[in-house]
Design an enzyme around this catalytic site. Structure first.
Site, mmCIF file in Angstrom:
data_model
loop_
_atom_site.group_PDB
_atom_site.id
_atom_site.type_symbol
_atom_site.label_atom_id
_atom_site.label_comp_id
_atom_site.label_asym_id
_atom_site.label_seq_id
_atom_site.Cartn_x
_atom_site.Cartn_y
_atom_site.Cartn_z
ATOM 1 N N GLU A 51 0.818 -1.218 0.000
ATOM 2 C CA GLU A 51 0.000 0.000 0.000
ATOM 3 C C GLU A 51 0.852 1.269 0.000
ATOM 4 O OE1 GLU A 51 -2.736 -3.088 1.966
ATOM 5 O OE2 GLU A 51 -0.624 -2.499 2.189
ATOM 6 N N GLN A 114 -9.755 -5.826 11.627
ATOM 7 C CA GLN A 114 -9.192 -4.831 10.719
ATOM 8 C C GLN A 114 -9.927 -3.491 10.771
ATOM 9 O OE1 GLN A 114 -8.708 -6.650 6.784
ATOM 10 N NE2 GLN A 114 -6.710 -7.456 7.394
#
Length: 572
Positions: A51, A114
């Site tokens: 990312e 998450q």
């Protein structure tokens, strides 16, 4: 017409002219990626290795094209992996819209799998953050985010969308960007947004007139070209202004390309690793005009004595920067392009030959002891500049190689240098280079790294190879964390603590493992051959890695220690 939130997001991206995004999928953003599948003929997605690489690629795309970059990520660790890239874009005023998805609304605040409060985390490092909980607000939020990212002083914006919103439906009314600008709808969005982030301040005519008078009274004027000149693409106005007042021009790290590096008025970089010409001119001028410059601690090392003989004038779009680091005698708030255009209408032609003769009696570029048996940084950069096209885009990581690049490459236009100047992000370079190449497919793009930095971003070689995005990487390899070692040598009495990196990987083999060619070079002759081969590989859509062996004792020169006066050179 009624659409899911995911489809509304796709349509809004098209409204904004987006045809390229960077990202990495995950559970909470799956609805968006599922919809993106249906838009793959209109929006190209680049899947990076990490990312953070996606965040830097979107940033590099934005800096090199002047458009807004777009980056996607999932919740939790996917979102937090973006934070370094977000902060990098924020410090350097780069317009990127980051879009993440979070857990469903009913799980927010319950420490779900998450889940993370990414809007809270990113608030200090963005112009604005949004948490979208209602699908009916999604379209206007996206439009508003793009408006904020590109308006005023550019910068990153983050939109976090709870997962259920991407599946829920709402009425969507198309609003093409070219239409809503003229229809007044955008004005309504702006009024609801943070006005300080969006307003383009109009320069005060009296402030402009006062500067014109100060220039008339000056015998030894000097200009600093900052990142604001580059971001506003006001390089033509700036160069005309410099010629009108006939003043030497120092360049900040972010200002590279605002004035051509080989322009007769350019004195080179200013500050900690500034040229003698730049630093001595700053100390001797009677009028210092800084355009789009933050006066960071790397430029104004000791604010109390910075430009101590001069009246200091600051031109900047962001009022918050005025008197933040250096006390000024006068300032003009406004977009650099607009302010400079007004000044050019009023300033007559001046001649400061005697002052320039003094300034240019000092070197603008460091001389090295050239040795045919080993490579120097200057040799490497001059060879690259000689053999690569003049408009080559250069992305760097952070450290000694970064300073050498701006000292010796000489950048000619805005967006030619992509570097992390404010946040100093090791690992920025390769992702940014990939983004720049995708945004500028007809230009040669090179990536300049140190061996320490390259270890942080070399995973993106796989991205480069897969998408046939040829970037030529030059590793300045001294088997050291060079800039930290330099400080240890000069300031910490040669206590070289944890700065030796004599370890793997073999960068040539690493290139081969990723389907690319590479070569290790130790002389100019070998470097020339490697560059020629790399340029041929580029025609095939393939990148290349050049591992340049340099001496471990090579220093960035000159250097002024932090907190000391700008002419107190620690090394020449």
């Amino acid at each position: 017409m009624e659409m899911t939130g995911a489809k509304i997001l796709m349509e809004c991206l098209l409204e904004q002219g987006v045809d390229l995004v960077f990202g990495y999928p995950g559970g909470t953003i799956l609805n968006v990626y599922d919809e993106l599948y249906h838009y793959r003929d209109r929006i190209t997605h680049i899947l990076t290795a990490h990312e953070q690489g996606a965040s830097h690629a979107a940033d590099g795309y934005a800096r090199s094209t002047g458009k807004v970059g777009v980056c996607l990520a999932t919740s939790g660790p996917g979102a937090t992996n973006l934070t370094t890239g977000i902060a990098t874009a924020y410090m350097d005023s780069s317009p990127v819209v980051f879009i993440t998805c979070n857990v469903t609304q009913n799980l927010i605040g319950r420490d779900a799998f998450q889940e993370v409060d990414i809007t809270g985390i990113a608030m200090p490092i963005t112009k604005c953050t949004y948490l979208v909980r209602d699908v009916n607000n999604l379209a206007d939020t996206v439009r508003e985010a793009f408006a904020i990212a590109r308006s005023g002083r550019p910068g990153p914006v983050l939109i976090d969308i709870v997962k259920n919103v991407t599946a829920e439906k709402a009425e969507y009314e198309p609003l093409p960007r070219e239409e809503h600008i003229h229809s007044g709808r955008l004005a309504n969005l702006i009024r609801r947004a943070r006005t300080s982030s969006l307003k383009m301040p109009e320069p005060n005519q009296e402030d402009v007139n006062k500067l014109v008078e100060m220039i008339a009274q000056s015998k030894k004027p000097m200009l600093i070209c900052g990142g604001g000149v580059v971001r506003s693409r006001s390089h033509e106005e700036f160069r005309e202004f410099a010629r009108r007042i006939d003043a030497p021009v120092a360049i900040t790290l972010m200002g590279a390309g605002g004035i051509a590096g080989r322009d007769p008025l350019a004195t080179g970089m200013i500050g900690m690793h500034g040229s003698k010409a730049s630093n001595m001119a700053c100390d001797g001028c009677d009028l210092l005009i800084a355009v789009g410059c933050r006066f960071s601690d790397r430029v104004a090392l000791k604010p109390a004595t910075f430009a101590r003989q001069a009246k200091i004038v600051h031109i900047d779009i962001d009022r918050a920067e005025i008197n933040k680091n250096v006390e000024t005698d006068h300032h003009i708030i406004g977009n650099a392009k607009q302010v400079l255009a007004l000044l050019n209408q009023k300033v007559p032609q001046y001649d400061h030959s005697e002052w320039k003769e003094y300034v240019f009696s000092f070197p603008t570029e460091t001389a090295y002891d050239e040795n045919p048996n080993h490579l120097t940084p200057k040799q490497i950069l001059h060879t690259i500049a000689r053999l690569c096209p003049d408009d080559t885009i250069v992305s760097t990581d952070v450290g000694q190689h970064q300073m050498w690049a701006i000292q010796h490459f000489h950048f000619d236009y805005p967006g030619q240098l992509l570097t992390s100047g404010g946040f100093g992000t090791m690992g920025f370079g390769l992702g940014a280079a990939i983004g720049a190449k995708l945004g500028n497919p007809d230009k040669t793009v090179i990536h300049i790294a140190g061996d320490g930095c390259f270890r942080m971003n070399s995973n993106e070689l796989s991205t480069e190879e897969f998408y046939k995005t040829p970037v030529i990487t030059f590793v300045f390899n001294n088997h050291r964390l060079g800039m930290v070692r330099q400080w240890q040598e000069l300031i910490y009495e040669n206590r070289f603590s944890q700065t030796t990196t004599e370890r793997g990987p073999d960068f040539v083999k690493l290139a081969d493992a990723n389907g690319l060619k590479g070569r290790r070079v130790t002389t100019v002759e070998e470097l020339e051959a490697a560059i020629q081969e790399a340029l041929e590989e580029q025609k095939k859509g393939l990148g290349y890695v050049v591992d340049c062996t340099i001496e471990e004792t090579e220093l960035v020169r000159p250097m002024v220690n932090g907190g000391t006066h700008i002419t107190e050179f620690l090394v020449n």
